[in-house]
Scaffold this active site. Structure first.
Site, short mmCIF file in Angstrom:
data_model
loop_
_atom_site.label_atom_id
_atom_site.label_comp_id
_atom_site.label_asym_id
_atom_site.label_seq_id
_atom_site.Cartn_x
_atom_site.Cartn_y
_atom_site.Cartn_z
CG HIS A 129 -32.64 -7.65 41.26
ND1 HIS A 129 -33.39 -6.91 40.39
CD2 HIS A 129 -31.68 -7.05 41.68
CE1 HIS A 129 -33.04 -5.58 40.62
NE2 HIS A 129 -32.02 -5.75 41.21
CG ASP A 134 -35.61 -8.31 38.41
OD1 ASP A 134 -35.68 -8.64 39.49
OD2 ASP A 134 -35.18 -7.25 37.75
#
Length: 473
Positions: free
Chosen positions: A25, A127
């Site tokens: 991520h 995110d």
């Protein structure tokens, strides 16, 4: 761009970036941030939020670009996360929900920082595990490190909350008729986070609300490109009720071959080893930063590679602690395959390996970063999805894009060594349809990130939109 009345200089538009602390991520969002900083130039001021132990991931970016600065906030303690752990790579796969819940406790410190800042950010890009950042009082852009189709599926799961008819049957098929191409998956192949959800549990209700906040966020940035996932990008626009969806991929590193951690073999040695091999004759094997194979899987894979006769590079993630169910490669394997096999224990320079002319196939767990890197390299993928969005990615790669071949599937499945050997041997011989398709998709990917390509246009559109938010404050 606004002008500062005191010194008559243009005021930069301030943007806050908040990555989720897991390699799969952090890396794509930081790579996107790098491009954002370079493309935005003098128009943008960028702050990246990290906790202290994640600062090393950010350091290369800070030294490369002048208009980025860090915001370091203490990691919020969590009763189920060991003291000193601030990244998912130091937790088992079950640690994802713990990390999501822990980071939610940064809400108050973030509000305090934003309200006290002399030039607060006009927007945040965070995110998709951090949907709660929609509630900070500034426009929030959801960043997806996963495929557009994965966003479609996650949105459907967390909004509609479908359940199994038979609670004891994990093989039950879950259909998604509203999503283009009507994908369907066994229940055990969908998001483990969703399958673990406990109704009424405060921590899980927080996670559910956070995913729902993704759909209600101001906009969405996806690591994909129109030629690969256009139909799903259009679906997301319809689902969100606006056109603020930007496909800016493939997001690939502008520099750096060893960003992920220590490795047992130098990058130079790996490249020299590949230089001595013929074009498209090497199989690269890697299952990402989280997967550790069981002892039985390791033996089967080693046997398949040995029997296949192919040249290969195998990047092995070994268990952090001694575990009777997870095994290292047995002694003697390296000697038996010496000359045609190279074993890397630890992090591998994957981008450089995949782009090397000698690499013709890639046995992958189908994590989205790995898929994107293989697409850019034009390498045939041999798929072995194990969890999370990997089944979705594998289906996209094999069934829709037709740039891959199924090798195995499942976190506990032990493949047949002879069948694996056949798959390996076939993957580096001849001009399979999938290899030709992979080369064609590579061209489309590179076209997307050229000047006036679809992804560059979307990046410019995103920057213009963010700057307009600053002008309208």
């Amino acid at each position: 761009m606004k002008v500062n009345e005191e010194n008559n200089k243009p005021t930069k538009t301030h943007v806050l970036i908040f990555p989720f602390p897991a390699q799969g991520h952090m890396i794509p969002l930081l790579d996107f941030t790098h491009r954002l900083a370079l493309r935005g130039g003098a128009a943008l001021k960028i702050t990246v939020l990290v906790t202290p132990k994640n600062l090393p991931f950010l350091s290369p970016l800070l030294s490369a670009v002048v208009n980025i600065e860090p915001l370091i906030l203490p990691f919020p303690s969590h009763p189920s996360i060991p003291s000193g752990v601030e990244n998912v790579q130091d937790l088992p796969p079950s640690g994802f929900p713990l990390m999501i819940h822990a980071l939610g406790n940064l809400h108050a410190p973030l509000i305090s920082w934003i309200t006290s800042h002399p030039s607060p950010p006009v927007a945040i890009v965070s995110d998709f595990f951090l949907g709660w950042t929609k509630n900070l009082g500034i426009p929030r852009f959801d960043f997806s490190p996963s495929a557009a189709i994965t966003c479609c599926i996650l949105n459907t799961l967390w909004i509609e909350m479908p359940t199994k008819i038979n609670e004891d049957d994990d093989n039950e098929i879950l259909h998604f008729p509203k999503i283009p191409n009507c994908p369907k998956y066994r229940f055990d192949q969908i998001s483990s986070l969703y399958r673990s959800y406990v109704h009424g549990d405060p921590a899980w209700e927080f996670i559910r609300d956070s995913f729902r906040d993704n759909v209600a966020s101001w906009g969405l940035v996806v690591n994909s490109f129109t030629a690969m996932e256009g139909v799903y990008l259009e679906h997301l626009k319809r689902e969100m009720g606006h056109d603020r969806v930007w496909a800016v991929g493939p997001i690939i590193p502008l520099s750096g071959d060893n960003r992920g951690g220590p490795t047992s073999v130098s990058v130079d040695h790996v490249m020299s080893w590949l230089d001595a091999r013929e074009d498209n004759h090497v199989v690269y094997v890697c299952f990402g930063s989280q997967v550790v194979l069981t002892k039985e899987q390791t033996l089967a894979l080693a046997s398949g590679l040995e029997k296949s006769g192919v040249h290969f590079i195998w990047a092995v993630k070994e268990p952090v602690e001694k575990d009777s169910t997870r095994g290292n490669i047995l002694d003697g394997f390296d000697d038996r395959v010496a000359g045609r096999g190279l074993v890397i224990r630890g992090w591998a320079p994957q981008v450089a390996v995949l782009r090397h002319r000698a690499v013709g196939a890639f046995l992958t767990h189908c994590g989205w970063n790995s898929v994107v890197e293989a697409v850019v390299a034009g390498v045939l993928m041999l798929t072995w999805p194990m969890r999370a969005d990997q089944y979705t990615d594998a289906s996209l790669v094999v069934d829709e894009l037709k740039v891959g071949v199924r090798a195995c599937e499942g976190p506990d499945t032990v493949p047949d060594p002879d069948e694996l050997a056949r798959v390996f041997a076939d993957s580096v011989t001849g001009n399979q349809t999938e290899r030709i398709k992979a080369v064609e998709l590579r061209k489309a990917a590179l076209d997307a990130i050229q000047e006036r390509g679809s992804s560059v246009n979307d990046l410019d559109g995103f920057i213009q939109h963010v700057v307009s938010l600053g002008l309208n404050k």
